[in-house]
Structure formats: structure tokens, C-alpha cells
Design a protein around this motif. Sequence first.
Motif, mmCIF file in Angstrom:
data_model
loop_
_atom_site.group_PDB
_atom_site.id
_atom_site.type_symbol
_atom_site.label_atom_id
_atom_site.label_comp_id
_atom_site.label_asym_id
_atom_site.label_seq_id
_atom_site.Cartn_x
_atom_site.Cartn_y
_atom_site.Cartn_z
ATOM 1 N N PRO A 226 0.832 -1.220 0.000
ATOM 2 C CA PRO A 226 0.000 0.000 0.000
ATOM 3 C C PRO A 226 0.860 1.261 0.000
ATOM 4 O O PRO A 226 1.873 1.335 0.699
ATOM 5 C CB PRO A 226 -0.808 -0.136 1.295
ATOM 6 C CG PRO A 226 -0.856 -1.610 1.558
ATOM 7 C CD PRO A 226 0.489 -2.131 1.109
ATOM 8 N N VAL A 227 0.440 2.251 -0.786
ATOM 9 C CA VAL A 227 1.190 3.500 -0.927
ATOM 10 C C VAL A 227 0.431 4.672 -0.322
ATOM 11 O O VAL A 227 0.998 5.468 0.423
ATOM 12 C CB VAL A 227 1.498 3.776 -2.417
ATOM 13 C CG1 VAL A 227 2.116 5.152 -2.600
ATOM 14 C CG2 VAL A 227 2.425 2.701 -2.974
ATOM 15 N N LEU A 228 -0.865 4.802 -0.624
ATOM 16 C CA LEU A 228 -1.623 5.932 -0.081
ATOM 17 C C LEU A 228 -3.116 5.634 -0.133
ATOM 18 O O LEU A 228 -3.575 4.773 -0.878
ATOM 19 C CB LEU A 228 -1.305 7.217 -0.840
ATOM 20 C CG LEU A 228 -1.617 7.278 -2.341
ATOM 21 C CD1 LEU A 228 -3.047 7.762 -2.589
ATOM 22 C CD2 LEU A 228 -0.647 8.216 -3.044
ATOM 23 N N ARG B 114 -17.975 8.424 4.109
ATOM 24 C CA ARG B 114 -16.763 8.647 3.345
ATOM 25 C C ARG B 114 -16.386 7.389 2.571
ATOM 26 O O ARG B 114 -16.723 6.265 2.944
ATOM 27 C CB ARG B 114 -15.618 9.055 4.276
ATOM 28 C CG ARG B 114 -15.870 10.380 4.980
ATOM 29 C CD ARG B 114 -14.850 10.634 6.062
ATOM 30 N NE ARG B 114 -13.500 10.798 5.530
ATOM 31 C CZ ARG B 114 -12.425 10.994 6.295
ATOM 32 N NH1 ARG B 114 -12.540 11.057 7.607
ATOM 33 N NH2 ARG B 114 -11.233 11.146 5.746
ATOM 34 N N MET B 115 -15.679 7.566 1.484
ATOM 35 C CA MET B 115 -15.208 6.450 0.673
ATOM 36 C C MET B 115 -13.802 6.767 0.184
ATOM 37 O O MET B 115 -13.511 7.898 -0.188
ATOM 38 C CB MET B 115 -16.155 6.216 -0.519
ATOM 39 C CG MET B 115 -15.694 5.099 -1.445
ATOM 40 S SD MET B 115 -16.863 4.767 -2.790
ATOM 41 C CE MET B 115 -16.818 6.305 -3.681
ATOM 42 N N GLN B 116 -12.951 5.774 0.223
ATOM 43 C CA GLN B 116 -11.588 5.976 -0.258
ATOM 44 C C GLN B 116 -11.085 4.718 -0.958
ATOM 45 O O GLN B 116 -11.644 3.636 -0.794
ATOM 46 C CB GLN B 116 -10.642 6.345 0.883
ATOM 47 C CG GLN B 116 -10.536 5.297 1.969
ATOM 48 C CD GLN B 116 -9.695 5.780 3.137
ATOM 49 O OE1 GLN B 116 -9.444 6.965 3.300
ATOM 50 N NE2 GLN B 116 -9.248 4.855 3.977
ATOM 51 N N ARG B 117 -10.066 4.890 -1.751
ATOM 52 C CA ARG B 117 -9.425 3.753 -2.408
ATOM 53 C C ARG B 117 -7.992 3.660 -1.922
ATOM 54 O O ARG B 117 -7.389 4.661 -1.494
ATOM 55 C CB ARG B 117 -9.457 3.915 -3.932
ATOM 56 C CG ARG B 117 -8.669 5.117 -4.438
ATOM 57 C CD ARG B 117 -8.591 5.136 -5.940
ATOM 58 N NE ARG B 117 -7.841 6.299 -6.424
ATOM 59 C CZ ARG B 117 -7.286 6.379 -7.630
ATOM 60 N NH1 ARG B 117 -7.390 5.365 -8.477
ATOM 61 N NH2 ARG B 117 -6.641 7.473 -8.006
ATOM 62 N N THR B 118 -7.443 2.463 -1.996
ATOM 63 C CA THR B 118 -6.052 2.251 -1.636
ATOM 64 C C THR B 118 -5.241 2.055 -2.902
ATOM 65 O O THR B 118 -5.523 1.146 -3.696
ATOM 66 C CB THR B 118 -5.886 1.015 -0.739
ATOM 67 O OG1 THR B 118 -6.646 1.187 0.448
ATOM 68 C CG2 THR B 118 -4.418 0.802 -0.375
ATOM 69 N N LEU B 119 -4.270 2.929 -3.117
ATOM 70 C CA LEU B 119 -3.324 2.746 -4.212
ATOM 71 C C LEU B 119 -2.135 1.960 -3.677
ATOM 72 O O LEU B 119 -1.608 2.259 -2.599
ATOM 73 C CB LEU B 119 -2.847 4.089 -4.762
ATOM 74 C CG LEU B 119 -3.837 4.864 -5.642
ATOM 75 C CD1 LEU B 119 -3.231 6.198 -6.046
ATOM 76 C CD2 LEU B 119 -4.213 4.062 -6.868
ATOM 77 N N ALA B 120 -1.740 0.946 -4.423
ATOM 78 C CA ALA B 120 -0.644 0.087 -3.973
ATOM 79 C C ALA B 120 0.268 -0.257 -5.134
ATOM 80 O O ALA B 120 -0.155 -0.266 -6.300
ATOM 81 C CB ALA B 120 -1.198 -1.192 -3.351
#
Length: 315
Positions: free
Chosen positions: A170-172, A272-278
Motif C-alpha cells: 500500500p502506498v496511499l 466517506r469512501m476511499q481507495r487504496t493505491l498500492a
Amino acid sequence: MRRIRNTLEKTLNLDQLRSFALVIETGSFSAAADRLGISQPAVSLQVRQLERRLAVRLIERVGKRAKPTPAGMELLRHAQHIETAVENAVDALADHASGVTGRVRLGTGATACLHFLPAVLRTLREQFPALSVVVSTGNTEDQARKVEENSLDLALVTLPAAGRSLAAMPVLQDEFVAIGRASVEPLKARVSPADLGALPLVLFEPAANTRKLVDRWFAAGGLQPQPVMELGSVEAMKEMVAAGLGYAIVPGMSMAGRGTHPELKTSRLNPRMQRTLAVVVRRDKPVNKALRVVLDAIVAAGKPGRHHRHHQPAD
């Protein structure tokens, strides 16, 4: 058998071996050519040359699919080990060279390419001028497959990324926001699925991981979105919204920094909704100096307060 061994040792061509393996994997010469980015006759020639050099037939047609002969099955068993061994040898020598040189093949999505990677690539160019980073874009599924095939060294993608041979770092976290044209019934500061469900929506194309996240967000509110448009480009979505053709949900990074749009207003999502960039790489991938500095630069850029600041819409 000794004749085959001597021929293999003296004349084995790795491009021919890779073409052969891809023909078997895809079941056709044309599909293998598409993967390699060369013509179908070129793939056929490489396989014929390999068969001539080994003095055995490697591929036969069963119905409409290309299948390995018994000799082809035997060669296929060793093909991946041969490619890995050559990579390991080259990488071991590279580590003895002074400085960081070489080429790293990086895949990513279009949004990260536009709004996250430029600063990373600029820093790498300044620090390691002899390093070449070749970037290509596509959706998570395609990029993960290319990493598994070793046609990409690593990819920066939206999780989840399928593949038993892959390791993900995972990056951000990138928070999603809703956007609407500021002069046409602007959205509230916080919007729920119910607030957006009855509006004309411009959403990601169905194959995208980001679209699946959006669909789940609506489903949690008991709704199924009926978009008026489905696009593969966040920038195209923003322009459609700016033209007054609907509302959209986009990654926050696309509305930060240079991504801000004077005609658009952003709103937080509730919930809230977020995605994980990896970053994904093959678990057995040798990590040489070039690959290590690219990995480290991407991970460092994802840390809070570093090269990229996440977009935080006002309440």
C-alpha cells in the motif's frame, strides 16, 4: 537428447522462448502477438526457428487452439526458470555497476499518472539521470496481469489486485469526492447516496476497480446508480460535469493541485469512501538497484506531507 542439449545451450533465443510460451498460454499465435506488440507472422517465425534449432515439433493445433506437443510441454516446464535465471544474472551484474542505470517498466492508472507520478518521475530524473522509467496506463486488472507476465516490472494500481504470484505494498489512501458544476444546483458540502441517486450521474466504466467501489457505496444506501454516461477517463468525466451534463464521483487526487477546475465544486461523501493505491510486483521478482529506487520513490511520495497532498474539500 544430447544433440538437443547441445543445440539448446548454443543457440537458445530468449525472444523465441517467450513467444512460444505465450502462444501456449493464450492458445493462439495472434493473441501472443498482441501481448508482445509484434505481428503474428513474426511470432510464427520465432516459433518455427526455435523448432528448427531444437529439431523437435513444439506446437500442434487441436481444434482452434494451439497446444504443446509432449516435447513442447517439457520445454514449457523449464521456460520460466530459464527467464528468471537470466534476469537474476543480469540484475546481479547491474548491482556491481556504479550508480543507478537501466530501465524500469511501470504501469499505472490514468489518474495516478496525471496527478501523482509526475513529481515522482521528476525527482527520479534529477537524482538518477541514467535511469529510464517507461510508464504505461491501463486498468488494474490489465496492469496486474502484465506484472504477472513480467511485461511490466511493477504497477501502481487501485486495490484489490488479483494474482497469487503478486505482492502488494500500500502506498496511499485517496478519498473520493463528489463534483458538480458550481453554477448549476451546486451540491451540499456533504452528500449521501440518496442525495446523488436521483441526479444524472457520470461514472467510471464498469470494468474499473474505482467503479466497483462507487457501486458498493450506493448499494450500502440501498441504491443502484443509473449513470447517463460511463467513461474510462476521470478528466473526461470532469469536463462532462463542467459542461453541465451531470454529477460525478472522482478520486480526490484528481481535484487537487493542478487538477482543480474553476467551474467545479467538490463535496465530501457521507459515508466517506476511499481507495487504496498500492504497488504490485511479482513475489519472485529480483529487486535490483533501479527497481529499488523506483519503489522507494513511489512509497515515499505516498507518505503524508510528502510530494502529494490529498484533496480535502471544505465542509
